[in-house]
Scaffold this motif. Structure first.
Motif, PDB file in Angstrom:
ATOM      1  N   ALA A  45      90.182  43.326  -6.187  1.00 19.49           N
ATOM      2  CA  ALA A  45      90.362  43.329  -7.586  1.00 19.49           C
ATOM      3  C   ALA A  45      88.710  43.302  -7.930  1.00 19.49           C
ATOM      4  O   ALA A  45      87.980  42.456  -7.163  1.00 19.49           O
ATOM      5  CB  ALA A  45      91.179  42.575  -8.337  1.00 19.49           C
ATOM      6  N   SER A  46      88.319  43.827  -9.117  1.00 20.56           N
ATOM      7  CA  SER A  46      86.982  43.651  -9.585  1.00 20.56           C
ATOM      8  C   SER A  46      87.281  43.116 -11.157  1.00 20.56           C
ATOM      9  O   SER A  46      87.967  43.806 -11.850  1.00 20.56           O
ATOM     10  CB  SER A  46      86.072  44.743  -9.418  1.00 20.56           C
ATOM     11  OG  SER A  46      85.753  45.187  -8.343  1.00 20.56           O
ATOM     12  N   ALA A  47      86.612  42.119 -11.448  1.00 20.59           N
ATOM     13  CA  ALA A  47      86.703  41.709 -13.080  1.00 20.59           C
ATOM     14  C   ALA A  47      85.007  41.391 -13.513  1.00 20.59           C
ATOM     15  O   ALA A  47      84.599  41.129 -12.825  1.00 20.59           O
ATOM     16  CB  ALA A  47      87.717  40.363 -13.015  1.00 20.59           C
ATOM     17  N   LEU A  48      85.202  41.323 -14.915  1.00 21.53           N
ATOM     18  CA  LEU A  48      83.893  40.863 -15.636  1.00 21.53           C
ATOM     19  C   LEU A  48      84.358  39.495 -16.419  1.00 21.53           C
ATOM     20  O   LEU A  48      85.424  39.109 -16.733  1.00 21.53           O
ATOM     21  CB  LEU A  48      83.693  41.731 -16.629  1.00 21.53           C
ATOM     22  CG  LEU A  48      83.186  43.075 -16.133  1.00 21.53           C
ATOM     23  CD1 LEU A  48      82.807  44.142 -17.389  1.00 21.53           C
ATOM     24  CD2 LEU A  48      81.790  42.907 -15.374  1.00 21.53           C
ATOM     25  N   LYS A  49      83.313  38.678 -16.309  1.00 21.17           N
ATOM     26  CA  LYS A  49      83.423  37.622 -17.436  1.00 21.17           C
ATOM     27  C   LYS A  49      81.993  37.426 -18.130  1.00 21.17           C
ATOM     28  O   LYS A  49      80.881  37.687 -17.486  1.00 21.17           O
ATOM     29  CB  LYS A  49      83.353  36.371 -16.407  1.00 21.17           C
ATOM     30  CG  LYS A  49      83.199  34.995 -17.226  1.00 21.17           C
ATOM     31  CD  LYS A  49      84.397  34.684 -18.345  1.00 21.17           C
ATOM     32  CE  LYS A  49      84.074  33.337 -19.091  1.00 21.17           C
ATOM     33  NZ  LYS A  49      84.613  33.415 -20.385  1.00 21.17           N
TER      34      LYS A  49
END
Length: 144
Positions: free
Chosen positions: A18-22
């Motif tokens: 998975a890849s995510a942004l913050k």
């Protein structure tokens, strides 16, 4: 599940990665230390939260991880308000009880954190949270 270190899931492959942004903001003042950057332990925690969402989604909301061990992590860069972080995680192996993960956090193209190996215990979520609230949050995190 209410995790605040992931603002958006960019992509995921169930039980794999998975890849995510913050987005680091002063709006989350509890995340910013006296030196005006995000506490380094929260950068590491963002990896675990990304993995947690991947596991919750992959299991159809029946499993949730708890951290057993974290080895080989290194913090290279701080993150300050106004910066956007990209979190990448990979599930190296899993079974009915445990998952092994690794992950990285980047700001732009700079590596901020690496986690080489973590073991997560997978626990039943049936008594932990309201599934409808979790479904709504998954929809929010994965909207395009």
């Amino acid at each position: 599940m209410r995790f605040h270190l992931i603002d958006k899931l960019l992509s995921f492959t169930e039980w794999k990665e998975a890849s995510a942004l913050k987005n680091v903001t002063y709006g989350n003042s509890e995340f910013i230390n006296e030196n005006h950057y995000m506490d380094d332990t929260l950068l590491l925690e963002s990896i675990f939260q990304c993995a947690a969402w991947l596991i919750v989604i992959s299991s159809g909301q029946t499993l949730r991880p708890t951290i057993v061990t974290a080895e080989g992590y290194q913090i290279y860069e701080h993150a300050s308000p106004g910066e956007q972080l990209k979190i990448n995680i990979t599930i190296e192996d899993y079974n009915a009880e445990y998952a092994t993960i690794r992950g990285e956090v980047y700001k732009k193209d700079k590596l901020c954190v690496t986690l080489k190996n973590a073991i997560l215990k997978l626990v039943d979520t049936s008594e932990l949270e309201d599934p409808e609230i979790t479904k709504k949050y998954i929809k929010y995190l994965t909207q395009k």
